[in-house]
Design a protein around this motif. Structure first.
Motif, mmCIF file in Angstrom:
data_model
loop_
_atom_site.group_PDB
_atom_site.id
_atom_site.type_symbol
_atom_site.label_atom_id
_atom_site.label_comp_id
_atom_site.label_asym_id
_atom_site.label_seq_id
_atom_site.Cartn_x
_atom_site.Cartn_y
_atom_site.Cartn_z
ATOM 1 N N ALA A 41 0.718 -1.534 0.100
ATOM 2 C CA ALA A 41 -0.359 0.351 -0.392
ATOM 3 C C ALA A 41 0.205 1.369 0.598
ATOM 4 N N TRP A 42 1.994 1.262 0.305
ATOM 5 C CA TRP A 42 2.739 2.933 0.462
ATOM 6 C C TRP A 42 3.875 2.532 -0.660
ATOM 7 N N SER A 43 3.632 1.932 -1.251
ATOM 8 C CA SER A 43 4.326 1.724 -2.589
ATOM 9 C C SER A 43 2.869 3.099 -3.210
ATOM 10 N N GLU A 44 1.512 1.813 -2.943
ATOM 11 C CA GLU A 44 0.544 3.317 -4.102
ATOM 12 C C GLU A 44 0.266 4.518 -3.991
ATOM 13 N N ILE A 45 0.937 4.693 -2.215
ATOM 14 C CA ILE A 45 0.684 5.980 -1.790
ATOM 15 C C ILE A 45 1.973 6.664 -2.277
ATOM 16 N N ARG A 46 3.205 6.031 -2.717
ATOM 17 C CA ARG A 46 3.971 7.378 -2.574
ATOM 18 C C ARG A 46 3.625 7.408 -4.840
ATOM 19 N N ASP A 47 2.890 6.431 -4.746
ATOM 20 C CA ASP A 47 2.612 7.204 -6.664
ATOM 21 C C ASP A 47 1.983 8.276 -6.435
ATOM 22 N N LEU A 48 0.710 8.548 -5.273
ATOM 23 C CA LEU A 48 -0.374 8.327 -5.783
ATOM 24 C C LEU A 48 0.096 10.139 -4.962
#
Length: 131
Positions: free
Chosen positions: A97-104
């Motif tokens: 999830a933190w990788s996806e949040i990083r992209d956002l």
């Protein structure tokens, strides 16, 4: 923006977003001397998402930023309660999830500042009560 407070809040949001957008090794280096609990980071990030709503209404952020903040909020809501325990440094590498949040977060910075690569926030010194 119509308030000095909005400018300060926008700065705070962008600084925290810069930390979220940073490459994982940079995040871990920033966290090296800090023991941030994942739950506390999630709480701050949920607050950041709520604040971004009002800031967007008052013109401090573009509507596309709000879409990214809302997506971050949705992704946070999907993080299992068990994954909110422990240190954030551990969660960064264990929970995708933190990788996806990083992209956002990078999308927010690209739209707001033109580049997602921003300086990480300076550490805040704890208040000791001494003058």
């Amino acid at each position: 923006m119509n308030h000095l407070g909005d400018a300060n809040l926008r700065t705070w949001v962008l600084r925290f977003t810069a930390l979220l957008a940073a490459d994982a090794p940079d995040q871990l280096a920033w966290l090296r001397e800090r023991e941030l609990e994942t739950k506390d980071v999630v709480d701050e990030l949920e607050l950041l998402c709520r604040i971004s709503e009002g800031l967007t209404e008052r013109g401090a952020f573009a509507p596309q930023n709000l879409r990214s903040f809302r997506a971050i909020g949705r992704r946070l809501g999907e993080i299992d309660t068990a994954c909110r325990t422990g240190l954030w440094a551990d969660a960064l590498s264990a929970d995708p999830a933190w990788s996806e949040i990083r992209d956002l977060a990078r999308q927010v910075l690209l739209t707001a500042l033109g580049d997602w690569r921003q300086p990480l926030p300076r550490p805040v010194r704890p208040h000791t009560g001494d003058h």
